[in-house]
Write an enzyme that holds these catalytic residues in place. Structure first.
Site, PDB file in Angstrom:
ATOM      1  N   LYS A 210       6.447 -72.185 -82.976  1.00 17.89           N
ATOM      2  CA  LYS A 210       6.826 -73.595 -82.895  1.00 17.89           C
ATOM      3  C   LYS A 210       8.256 -73.776 -83.394  1.00 17.89           C
ATOM      4  O   LYS A 210       9.054 -74.490 -82.778  1.00 17.89           O
ATOM      5  CB  LYS A 210       5.847 -74.428 -83.718  1.00 17.89           C
TER       6      LYS A 210
ATOM      7  N   ARG B  98       3.679 -79.078 -89.941  1.00 14.95           N
ATOM      8  CA  ARG B  98       2.953 -78.382 -88.873  1.00 14.95           C
ATOM      9  C   ARG B  98       3.001 -76.871 -89.059  1.00 14.95           C
ATOM     10  O   ARG B  98       4.047 -76.314 -89.333  1.00 14.95           O
ATOM     11  CB  ARG B  98       3.596 -78.684 -87.509  1.00 14.95           C
TER      12      ARG B  98
ATOM     13  N   GLY C 101      -4.858 -74.382 -82.209  1.00 13.47           N
ATOM     14  CA  GLY C 101      -5.834 -75.186 -82.932  1.00 13.47           C
ATOM     15  C   GLY C 101      -6.385 -74.521 -84.178  1.00 13.47           C
ATOM     16  O   GLY C 101      -7.262 -75.054 -84.843  1.00 13.47           O
TER      17      GLY C 101
ATOM     18  N   MET D  68      -4.804 -73.533 -87.026  1.00 15.06           N
ATOM     19  CA  MET D  68      -4.285 -73.875 -88.340  1.00 15.06           C
ATOM     20  C   MET D  68      -3.926 -75.355 -88.431  1.00 15.06           C
ATOM     21  O   MET D  68      -4.098 -76.098 -87.492  1.00 15.06           O
ATOM     22  CB  MET D  68      -3.134 -72.963 -88.675  1.00 15.06           C
TER      23      MET D  68
ATOM     24  N   ARG E 147       5.920 -73.730 -75.408  1.00 18.12           N
ATOM     25  CA  ARG E 147       5.516 -72.311 -75.551  1.00 18.12           C
ATOM     26  C   ARG E 147       5.087 -71.805 -74.195  1.00 18.12           C
ATOM     27  O   ARG E 147       4.760 -72.584 -73.293  1.00 18.12           O
ATOM     28  CB  ARG E 147       4.391 -72.171 -76.562  1.00 18.12           C
TER      29      ARG E 147
ATOM     30  N   HIS F  99      -9.975 -78.482 -77.228  1.00 16.78           N
ATOM     31  CA  HIS F  99     -10.130 -77.173 -77.865  1.00 16.78           C
ATOM     32  C   HIS F  99     -11.004 -76.239 -77.023  1.00 16.78           C
ATOM     33  O   HIS F  99     -10.642 -75.085 -76.751  1.00 16.78           O
ATOM     34  CB  HIS F  99     -10.742 -77.367 -79.252  1.00 16.78           C
TER      35      HIS F  99
ATOM     36  N   ARG G 138     -21.381 -38.581 -62.921  1.00 19.85           N
ATOM     37  CA  ARG G 138     -22.396 -38.051 -63.857  1.00 19.85           C
ATOM     38  C   ARG G 138     -23.655 -37.757 -63.052  1.00 19.85           C
ATOM     39  O   ARG G 138     -24.314 -38.679 -62.589  1.00 19.85           O
ATOM     40  CB  ARG G 138     -22.696 -39.084 -64.934  1.00 19.85           C
TER      41      ARG G 138
ATOM     42  N   ARG H 105     -19.560 -33.690 -62.574  1.00 17.66           N
ATOM     43  CA  ARG H 105     -19.921 -33.027 -63.823  1.00 17.66           C
ATOM     44  C   ARG H 105     -21.364 -32.551 -63.742  1.00 17.66           C
ATOM     45  O   ARG H 105     -22.257 -33.312 -63.368  1.00 17.66           O
ATOM     46  CB  ARG H 105     -19.787 -34.001 -64.994  1.00 17.66           C
TER      47      ARG H 105
ATOM     48  N   GLU I  64     -14.171 -32.497 -75.062  1.00 13.20           N
ATOM     49  CA  GLU I  64     -14.831 -33.550 -75.832  1.00 13.20           C
ATOM     50  C   GLU I  64     -15.313 -33.057 -77.188  1.00 13.20           C
ATOM     51  O   GLU I  64     -16.132 -33.692 -77.832  1.00 13.20           O
ATOM     52  CB  GLU I  64     -15.956 -34.215 -75.028  1.00 13.20           C
TER      53      GLU I  64
ATOM     54  N   SER J 247     -10.571 -32.584 -68.495  1.00 14.70           N
ATOM     55  CA  SER J 247     -10.762 -34.035 -68.489  1.00 14.70           C
ATOM     56  C   SER J 247     -11.258 -34.440 -69.875  1.00 14.70           C
ATOM     57  O   SER J 247     -12.308 -33.980 -70.330  1.00 14.70           O
ATOM     58  CB  SER J 247     -11.765 -34.438 -67.413  1.00 14.70           C
TER      59      SER J 247
ATOM     60  N   GLY K  21     -13.111 -36.161 -72.488  1.00 14.59           N
ATOM     61  CA  GLY K  21     -14.289 -37.018 -72.647  1.00 14.59           C
ATOM     62  C   GLY K  21     -14.179 -37.688 -73.996  1.00 14.59           C
ATOM     63  O   GLY K  21     -14.733 -37.230 -74.990  1.00 14.59           O
ATOM     64  N   THR K  22     -13.429 -38.772 -74.028  1.00 16.63           N
ATOM     65  CA  THR K  22     -13.101 -39.363 -75.328  1.00 16.63           C
ATOM     66  C   THR K  22     -14.264 -40.130 -75.948  1.00 16.63           C
ATOM     67  O   THR K  22     -14.188 -40.519 -77.107  1.00 16.63           O
ATOM     68  CB  THR K  22     -11.869 -40.274 -75.214  1.00 16.63           C
ATOM     69  N   ASN K  23     -15.349 -40.346 -75.184  1.00 18.64           N
ATOM     70  CA  ASN K  23     -16.528 -40.932 -75.835  1.00 18.64           C
ATOM     71  C   ASN K  23     -17.085 -39.929 -76.839  1.00 18.64           C
ATOM     72  O   ASN K  23     -17.266 -40.238 -78.015  1.00 18.64           O
ATOM     73  CB  ASN K  23     -17.612 -41.272 -74.805  1.00 18.64           C
ATOM     74  N   ASP K  24     -17.355 -38.727 -76.356  1.00 17.83           N
ATOM     75  CA  ASP K  24     -17.881 -37.710 -77.268  1.00 17.83           C
ATOM     76  C   ASP K  24     -16.811 -37.215 -78.226  1.00 17.83           C
ATOM     77  O   ASP K  24     -17.109 -36.923 -79.378  1.00 17.83           O
ATOM     78  CB  ASP K  24     -18.470 -36.539 -76.466  1.00 17.83           C
TER      79      ASP K  24
ATOM     80  N   CYS L 207     -11.697 -39.271 -68.873  1.00 17.55           N
ATOM     81  CA  CYS L 207     -12.797 -39.980 -68.208  1.00 17.55           C
ATOM     82  C   CYS L 207     -13.691 -40.711 -69.205  1.00 17.55           C
ATOM     83  O   CYS L 207     -14.700 -41.277 -68.830  1.00 17.55           O
ATOM     84  CB  CYS L 207     -13.606 -39.041 -67.323  1.00 17.55           C
TER      85      CYS L 207
ATOM     86  N   TYR M 184      -3.927 -38.403 -64.743  1.00 17.16           N
ATOM     87  CA  TYR M 184      -4.680 -39.587 -64.311  1.00 17.16           C
ATOM     88  C   TYR M 184      -5.560 -40.117 -65.438  1.00 17.16           C
ATOM     89  O   TYR M 184      -5.838 -39.401 -66.410  1.00 17.16           O
ATOM     90  CB  TYR M 184      -5.543 -39.269 -63.077  1.00 17.16           C
TER      91      TYR M 184
HETATM   92  C1  PEP Z   1     -17.241 -38.686 -72.694  1.00 16.59           C
HETATM   93  O1  PEP Z   1     -17.866 -38.093 -73.577  1.00 16.59           O
HETATM   94  O2  PEP Z   1     -16.171 -39.281 -72.886  1.00 16.59           O
HETATM   95  C2  PEP Z   1     -17.781 -38.736 -71.324  1.00 16.59           C
HETATM   96  C3  PEP Z   1     -17.083 -39.284 -70.358  1.00 16.59           C
HETATM   97  O3  PEP Z   1     -19.047 -38.270 -71.162  1.00 16.59           O
HETATM   98  P1  PEP Z   1     -20.335 -39.133 -71.495  1.00 16.59           P
HETATM   99  O4  PEP Z   1     -19.911 -40.509 -71.803  1.00 16.59           O
HETATM  100  O5  PEP Z   1     -21.198 -39.040 -70.271  1.00 16.59           O
HETATM  101  O6  PEP Z   1     -20.888 -38.367 -72.651  1.00 16.59           O
HETATM  102 MG    MG Z   2     -19.434 -36.772 -73.032  1.00 22.47          MG
END
Ligand code: PEP
Ligand code: MG
Length: 853
Positions: A22, A92, A101, A103, A323, A439, A545, A601, A714, A733, A735-738, A801, A821
């Site tokens: 502001k 203000r 809204g 503050m 703004r 709001h 999968r 996979r 992973e 690849s 596997g960032t979940n695991d 992935c 990728y």
């Molecule tokens: C992972 O582990 O990131 C993955 C893509 O495999 P999943 O989620 O099937 O374990």
């Molecule tokens: Mg996995």
């Protein structure tokens, strides 16, 4: 000595971070010659110092405020606290990042029992003066002394127009609640108001908002002390908000709301339903013309759609704020395309400024146009998208039921910032009061949630927990459907369908495609998902999968036979029955993705996931099998390549099905699919060496189609030994979940909703590492793997992935890592395309313009 206060017309280096949105807007408007009231800004530095000291003004601040106040008195020719002709100011809040809204603001500071008489005499408007005073007592009481708002609004409801009476009542409420009388000293009012604004930075609702929007807690807010201009002086006065383009659709043209004879908070609070801003044209023609011209100039200056607040006092226009406008994704795209056409911005800027996370909104469901339904009531189409859910009447209930996975619609007279947690939990929001800039409307648009506001046919009985919608009685828990694109409210559930993509979307994403280096693939397990992914612009499948194919009704019994088999021969017999199913699944996917790479996979989950719970076992043999397969930590147990090495015939069957499908598709279409066979959960080179041998030997028996063999990365060990593993892999690849689970030592199932939720609430972690990549931990492991993998094999193909492949900040990180990728769910492909382009632009020095105010 550090400086904490700047007049609007004093130059500073600190910009938005120092002056807040502001403050910087007022300073810049002043420079542009736009009419703004006089005043000064107390910096965010002062707020941070105040918070750090546990609530002390930093040394010198008080004197600086006095000095700037004296200058303001000089500019305006009025004195603060003068009983005859008082200078009045508003106080203000204004953080560097927009928090609409969230503050506090206090108006009419400087009035007291004597000054109100002076103001009445000077203006010849007794009503106005007394109305201003009762507003001060009310806002000051609520904000500075935290008196419950209903104390004042109840009295207002009862006493209505009797202003002298109301002032007396408000003052006694104030004295009763605080134990002292309403402060008559103007400077005391100002000092306490400034403190209250500083403190509003740390209210629970502001904290909740920041958490939701990933805004750091240590920014602090600036405080703007602004000469009051009055929209409540009679018929030649008023107040409004306006957008330079429609914030819902992005269409060019004037869009806004105006309330005659009112002060700003009346519009925002949704207490009175305002008129369209065009109503000013006849009533206040000169101010209207100046408003239009000013809005044009502001848009040209900022090269972006603006959202302004203004007041007209006795026919004279003042801007109080400008703004970058919060807008729906559809509006952001339309406005960006239009601004490129108008030559206002370049394509790169257009791409850089769209929030990828917001594109989600366009991918929101809408009501199936082919179904018929009865519209029970109509309100304002405040935020697009449709949602069905159970009615809840308060934010806490919305949060409770939302946590249980129930879809809810939050139904309120109007929402306030205290409802924020319920709005986050709800699928949609319905209010009886308020306009397009109330709001509920503003916050819902920002969140990309459907909202119908100002639904006058709705009334609530909060004690009975019932609602009446055009005479139909509804209980809490009854299901309704709202369509925030049309304003329709329907009793019961209506079929929703996924949205399609419009021309502006295609245009901007087409520009993004020209700018990005990262390729974007999709995670898809079926031909339908593959087709959807292609429609959204996926350049291949990064993760198919195969276990999902095992779960289908016609396969599961055969899979169970396979698991129950007493020896290899029996197992192979069952697998032979599965093979044709798998092969036809793969053929469908290869055809849908013709010409593009497909990563398949091999089986990952532990086998017990395919068996029923123990109680449902069909016989003793199955019971004992279930017991034998039971694991204490299945996430770290017999899964992934460990399974493939223990039961090689399972992976052999899958490789046969993949290669068979590829060669069948090649024979049929003349085009060989680009097949990538991927092994899960590899940690040791020897695992992959054996599995590569198995894959190659099996494939050779089947056909001569080409394919790649690679691995998921992973496990931390796989990152550290990526140089060895790369000897056996054509691609990695991530596997960032695991990898997140194994690197952090968090089991996702045991973290989310449990300790991780506490971590996020308490700020131990700022973001959920399963949603946004933990760049400094997991990301560092990835960087090691990239570097070591490439050392062995410079042209090894690299992708991601895990779910992070569709999260904008993580996509940017993957760009910086030099991956080839990212792969994400089909619906997130557009968002990843845009984020990938923004990563490339940021590298080239084109950053998004800052949006906020
Ligand atoms: C992972 O582990 O990131 C993955 C893509 O495999 P999943 O989620 O099937 O374990
Ligand atoms: Mg996995």
């Amino acid at each position: 000595m550090e400086r904490y206060v700047y007049d609007f017309d004093e130059p500073t280096e600190g910009g938005r971070d120092l002056l807040g949105g502001k403050g910087i807007g007022l300073a810049e408007m002043r420079q542009l010659g736009v009419p703004v009231p006089a005043g000064f800004t107390i910096t965010t530095d002062a707020c941070r110092a105040y918070m750090a000291s546990g609530g002390q003004f930093p040394a010198g601040l008080e004197a600086e405020i006095d000095e700037h106040l004296a200058r303001l008195e000089e500019t305006t020719g009025k004195r603060f606290g003068d009983p005859d002709d008082p200078l009045l100011v508003s106080v203000r809040s204004g953080a560097a990042v927009s928090m609409p809204g969230m503050m506090d603001t206090i108006l009419n500071v400087g009035l007291n029992d004597a000054a109100v008489e002076g103001l009445a005499r000077r203006t010849g408007n007794d009503r106005f003066a007394r109305d201003s005073y009762r507003r001060l007592i009310q806002m000051y009481g609520e904000t500075v002394d935290h008196i419950e708002p209903h104390r004042f609004s109840d009295a207002l409801g009862k006493q209505g127009d009797d202003l002298p009476g109301l002032i007396e009542t408000f003052k006694s409420i104030y004295a009763e609640e605080t134990g002292h009388s309403f402060p008559q000293d103007a400077k005391e009012q100002l000092g306490r108001a400034v403190r209250a604004v500083f403190e509003s930075w740390d209210t629970p609702r502001a904290k909740a908002y920041r958490r939701h929007n990933h805004i750091p807690d240590d920014l602090g807010t600036a405080v703007n002390v602004v000469q009051m201009v009055f929209g409540n002086k009679g018929e030649h006065s008023g107040t409004g908000v306006a957008f330079t383009r429609d914030p819902s659709t992005g269409e060019a043209g004037l869009y806004g709301e105006f309330l005659a004879d009112a002060q700003g908070e009346d519009v925002v609070a949704g207490i009175r339903t305002p008129e369209p801003v065009e109503s000013m044209r006849e009533r206040l023609p000169a101010a209207f013309d100046e408003l239009i011209e000013t809005m044009r100039r502001l848009e040209e200056h900022y090269k972006d759609m603006q959202d302004i607040e203004f007041t007209v006092e006795d026919g004279k226009l003042y801007l109080l704020q400008t703004r970058s406008a919060k807008r729906t994704a559809a509006a952001a795209l339309k406005a960006a395309v239009a601004m490129v056409d108008e030559g206002l911005i370049a394509r790169e800027e257009a791409v850089a400024r769209i929030d990828p996370g917001q594109l989600d909104q366009l991918l929101h469901p809408r009501i199936d146009p082919d179904v018929t339904y009865v519209v029970a009531a109509k309100g304002l189409n405040a935020s697009p998208g449709a949602a069905s859910g159970q009615i809840v009447f308060d934010a806490d209930t919305a949060e409770d039921r939302g946590r249980d996975g129930v879809s809810v619609i939050l139904v309120r007279w109007e929402t306030t910032p205290d409802d924020i947690h319920g709005m986050i939990a709800a699928q949609g929001i319905l209010t009886a009061h308020g306009g397009m800039t109330s709001h509920a409307a503003v916050v819902a648009r920002g969140m990309g949630k459907p909202c119908v506001a100002g639904c006058e046919a709705l009334s609530l009985d909060l004690d009975a927990r019932t609602a009446s919608l055009n005479g139909t009685r509804l209980n809490e828990g009854d299901v309704i459907t709202i369509d925030g694109g049309t304003g329709e409210v329907i009793v019961g559930e209506v079929t929703l369908i996924p949205p399609d993509i419009n021309e502006d979307f295609e245009t901007v994403l087409g520009w993004a495609d020209d700018l990005r280096r990262l390729k974007v693939r999709a995670n898809a397990d079926t031909p339908e998902d593959a087709a959807k992914a292609r429609e959204f612009g996926a350049q291949g499948i990064g993760l198919c999968r195969t276990e999902h194919m095992f779960m289908a009704d016609d396969r599961l019994p055969v899979v169970r036979d396979m698991i129950m088999a007493s020896d290899e021969d029996e197992r192979r017999a069952a697998l032979d029955k599965l093979l044709p199913h798998q092969q036809s699944d793969f053929e469908g996917i290869f055809e849908a993705m013709a010409g593009l790479p497909v990563t398949i996979r091999l089986l990952d989950p532990p086998l017990h996931e395919f068996l029923p719970p123990l109680e449902e076992a069909r016989d003793d043999r199955m019971r004992s099998r279930i017991r034998a397969l039971q694991e204490a930590n299945p996430m770290l147990g017999t899964r992934g390549c460990r399974l493939g090495l223990q039961f090689p015939e399972i992976y052999e069957m899958q490789v046969r099905a993949i290669i068979g499908a590829a060669s069948a598709v090649r024979d049929r279409t003349g085009d060989a699919p680009l097949v990538e066979i991927m092994h899960p959960l590899v940690g040791f080179q020897e695992e992959l060496r054996r599995l590569r041998d198995l894959t190659v030997a099996t494939a050779e028996e089947e056909s001569d189609v080409e394919y790649l063999v690679g691995t998921m990365i992973e496990l931390p060990r796989a990152c550290i030994r990526a140089d060895e593993i790369a000897e056996q892999a054509d691609f990695f690849s991530f596997g960032t979940n695991d990898l997140t689970q194994t690197a952090l030592g968090f089991s996702r199932d045991d973290a989310e909703g449990k300790f991780l939720t506490h971590y996020l609430q308490d700020g131990v972690l700022e973001r959920n590492p399963f949603e946004t990549l933990d760049q400094s931990g997991v990301g560092e492991l990835m960087a090691i793997a990239v570097e070591r993998g490439r050392r062995t094999k410079p042209d090894i193909k690299l992708g991601i992935c895990g779910e992070h492949g569709g999260e904008p900040d993580s996509v940017k990180f993957c760009h910086a890592l030099g991956l080839d990728y990212v792969s994400c769910s089909p619906y997130r492909v557009p968002l990843a395309r845009l984020a990938a382009a923004q990563a490339a632009l940021a590298e080239a020095g084109v950053e998004a313009v800052s949006v906020g105010g």
